[in-house]
Write a protein that holds these residues in place. Structure first.
Motif, PDB file in Angstrom:
ATOM      1  N   GLN A  41       1.999  -0.162  11.648  1.00  0.00           N
ATOM      2  CA  GLN A  41       2.699   0.760  10.760  1.00  0.00           C
ATOM      3  C   GLN A  41       2.641   0.243   9.322  1.00  0.00           C
ATOM      4  O   GLN A  41       2.394   1.006   8.391  1.00  0.00           O
ATOM      5  CB  GLN A  41       4.134   0.943  11.208  1.00  0.00           C
ATOM      6  CG  GLN A  41       4.863   2.003  10.424  1.00  0.00           C
ATOM      7  CD  GLN A  41       6.230   2.292  10.997  1.00  0.00           C
ATOM      8  OE1 GLN A  41       6.779   1.502  11.769  1.00  0.00           O
ATOM      9  NE2 GLN A  41       6.786   3.420  10.624  1.00  0.00           N
ATOM     10  N   ILE A  44      -1.013   0.648   8.133  1.00  0.00           N
ATOM     11  CA  ILE A  44      -1.359   2.040   7.820  1.00  0.00           C
ATOM     12  C   ILE A  44      -0.974   2.348   6.375  1.00  0.00           C
ATOM     13  O   ILE A  44      -1.746   2.963   5.641  1.00  0.00           O
ATOM     14  CB  ILE A  44      -0.670   3.014   8.806  1.00  0.00           C
ATOM     15  CG1 ILE A  44      -1.373   2.956  10.159  1.00  0.00           C
ATOM     16  CG2 ILE A  44      -0.655   4.443   8.263  1.00  0.00           C
ATOM     17  CD1 ILE A  44      -0.655   3.708  11.261  1.00  0.00           C
ATOM     18  N   ASP A  45       0.193   1.886   5.981  1.00  0.00           N
ATOM     19  CA  ASP A  45       0.612   2.074   4.584  1.00  0.00           C
ATOM     20  C   ASP A  45      -0.296   1.295   3.640  1.00  0.00           C
ATOM     21  O   ASP A  45      -0.720   1.807   2.605  1.00  0.00           O
ATOM     22  CB  ASP A  45       2.059   1.642   4.392  1.00  0.00           C
ATOM     23  CG  ASP A  45       3.048   2.528   5.123  1.00  0.00           C
ATOM     24  OD1 ASP A  45       2.691   3.697   5.424  1.00  0.00           O
ATOM     25  OD2 ASP A  45       4.164   2.069   5.406  1.00  0.00           O
ATOM     26  N   GLN A  48      -3.646   2.868   3.347  1.00  0.00           N
ATOM     27  CA  GLN A  48      -3.505   4.279   2.973  1.00  0.00           C
ATOM     28  C   GLN A  48      -4.147   5.212   4.005  1.00  0.00           C
ATOM     29  O   GLN A  48      -4.925   6.099   3.682  1.00  0.00           O
ATOM     30  CB  GLN A  48      -4.091   4.519   1.583  1.00  0.00           C
ATOM     31  CG  GLN A  48      -3.398   3.702   0.519  1.00  0.00           C
ATOM     32  CD  GLN A  48      -4.017   3.863  -0.848  1.00  0.00           C
ATOM     33  OE1 GLN A  48      -5.006   4.561  -1.019  1.00  0.00           O
ATOM     34  NE2 GLN A  48      -3.431   3.208  -1.825  1.00  0.00           N
ATOM     35  N   ASN A  50      -2.299   7.184   6.097  1.00  0.00           N
ATOM     36  CA  ASN A  50      -1.224   8.058   6.565  1.00  0.00           C
ATOM     37  C   ASN A  50      -1.682   9.478   6.877  1.00  0.00           C
ATOM     38  O   ASN A  50      -1.101  10.150   7.709  1.00  0.00           O
ATOM     39  CB  ASN A  50      -0.096   8.105   5.533  1.00  0.00           C
ATOM     40  CG  ASN A  50       0.616   6.786   5.431  1.00  0.00           C
ATOM     41  OD1 ASN A  50       0.904   6.156   6.434  1.00  0.00           O
ATOM     42  ND2 ASN A  50       0.868   6.356   4.217  1.00  0.00           N
ATOM     43  N   GLU A  51      -2.698   9.942   6.208  1.00  0.00           N
ATOM     44  CA  GLU A  51      -3.103  11.344   6.339  1.00  0.00           C
ATOM     45  C   GLU A  51      -4.347  11.529   7.209  1.00  0.00           C
ATOM     46  O   GLU A  51      -5.043  12.524   7.094  1.00  0.00           O
ATOM     47  CB  GLU A  51      -3.364  11.940   4.957  1.00  0.00           C
ATOM     48  CG  GLU A  51      -2.155  11.889   4.032  1.00  0.00           C
ATOM     49  CD  GLU A  51      -0.965  12.661   4.597  1.00  0.00           C
ATOM     50  OE1 GLU A  51      -1.169  13.735   5.175  1.00  0.00           O
ATOM     51  OE2 GLU A  51       0.168  12.164   4.454  1.00  0.00           O
ATOM     52  N   THR A  52      -4.628  10.573   8.052  1.00  0.00           N
ATOM     53  CA  THR A  52      -5.834  10.670   8.868  1.00  0.00           C
ATOM     54  C   THR A  52      -5.615  11.562  10.076  1.00  0.00           C
ATOM     55  O   THR A  52      -4.501  11.766  10.518  1.00  0.00           O
ATOM     56  CB  THR A  52      -6.281   9.278   9.328  1.00  0.00           C
ATOM     57  OG1 THR A  52      -5.207   8.681  10.053  1.00  0.00           O
ATOM     58  CG2 THR A  52      -6.670   8.409   8.147  1.00  0.00           C
ATOM     59  N   ASN A  55      -3.945  10.986  13.954  1.00  0.00           N
ATOM     60  CA  ASN A  55      -3.040  10.037  13.336  1.00  0.00           C
ATOM     61  C   ASN A  55      -2.956   8.783  14.203  1.00  0.00           C
ATOM     62  O   ASN A  55      -2.554   8.844  15.361  1.00  0.00           O
ATOM     63  CB  ASN A  55      -1.666  10.689  13.190  1.00  0.00           C
ATOM     64  CG  ASN A  55      -0.709   9.817  12.431  1.00  0.00           C
ATOM     65  OD1 ASN A  55      -0.346   8.742  12.887  1.00  0.00           O
ATOM     66  ND2 ASN A  55      -0.303  10.281  11.279  1.00  0.00           N
ATOM     67  N   PHE A  57      -0.983   6.160  14.141  1.00  0.00           N
ATOM     68  CA  PHE A  57       0.359   5.788  14.594  1.00  0.00           C
ATOM     69  C   PHE A  57       0.788   6.627  15.793  1.00  0.00           C
ATOM     70  O   PHE A  57       1.316   6.106  16.769  1.00  0.00           O
ATOM     71  CB  PHE A  57       1.358   5.913  13.448  1.00  0.00           C
ATOM     72  CG  PHE A  57       2.689   5.320  13.780  1.00  0.00           C
ATOM     73  CD1 PHE A  57       2.854   3.948  13.831  1.00  0.00           C
ATOM     74  CD2 PHE A  57       3.771   6.128  14.054  1.00  0.00           C
ATOM     75  CE1 PHE A  57       4.088   3.392  14.151  1.00  0.00           C
ATOM     76  CE2 PHE A  57       5.001   5.582  14.366  1.00  0.00           C
ATOM     77  CZ  PHE A  57       5.163   4.208  14.417  1.00  0.00           C
ATOM     78  N   ASP A  58       0.537   7.932  15.757  1.00  0.00           N
ATOM     79  CA  ASP A  58       0.883   8.808  16.886  1.00  0.00           C
ATOM     80  C   ASP A  58       0.125   8.402  18.146  1.00  0.00           C
ATOM     81  O   ASP A  58       0.682   8.391  19.248  1.00  0.00           O
ATOM     82  CB  ASP A  58       0.582  10.270  16.561  1.00  0.00           C
ATOM     83  CG  ASP A  58       1.528  10.843  15.520  1.00  0.00           C
ATOM     84  OD1 ASP A  58       2.601  10.249  15.281  1.00  0.00           O
ATOM     85  OD2 ASP A  58       1.182  11.879  14.935  1.00  0.00           O
TER      86      ASP A  58
END
Length: 68
Positions: A41, A44-45, A48, A50-52, A55, A57-58
């Motif tokens: 997490q 990811i920040d 950058q 976050n908008e992949t 996703n 993280f999901d």
């Protein structure tokens, strides 16, 4: 040449990033832990991502929930 030092990521977490960036998948043989999710997490920040789509993280949360 540019070198990015992100030593807060464990080797396994970095492998997840590397594989996912090239394939948009998470290797089946990698067991996801809560620590890895926390590291990723933050990563990811940092990277950058976050908008992949999909996703990352999901996908990690789903894989973690299906393991337990």
């Amino acid at each position: 040449m540019r070198i990015t030092d992100y030593s807060e990521l464990s080797n396994k977490s970095f492998q997840i990033f590397e594989y996912w960036i090239y394939s948009n998948q998470i290797k089946n043989e990698i067991e996801i832990t809560q620590e890895m999710i926390n590291e990723i997490q933050i990563g990811i920040d940092y990277f950058q991502l976050n908008e992949t789509n999909p996703n990352l993280f999901d996908l990690l949360i789903n894989k973690f929930n299906n393991q337990n």
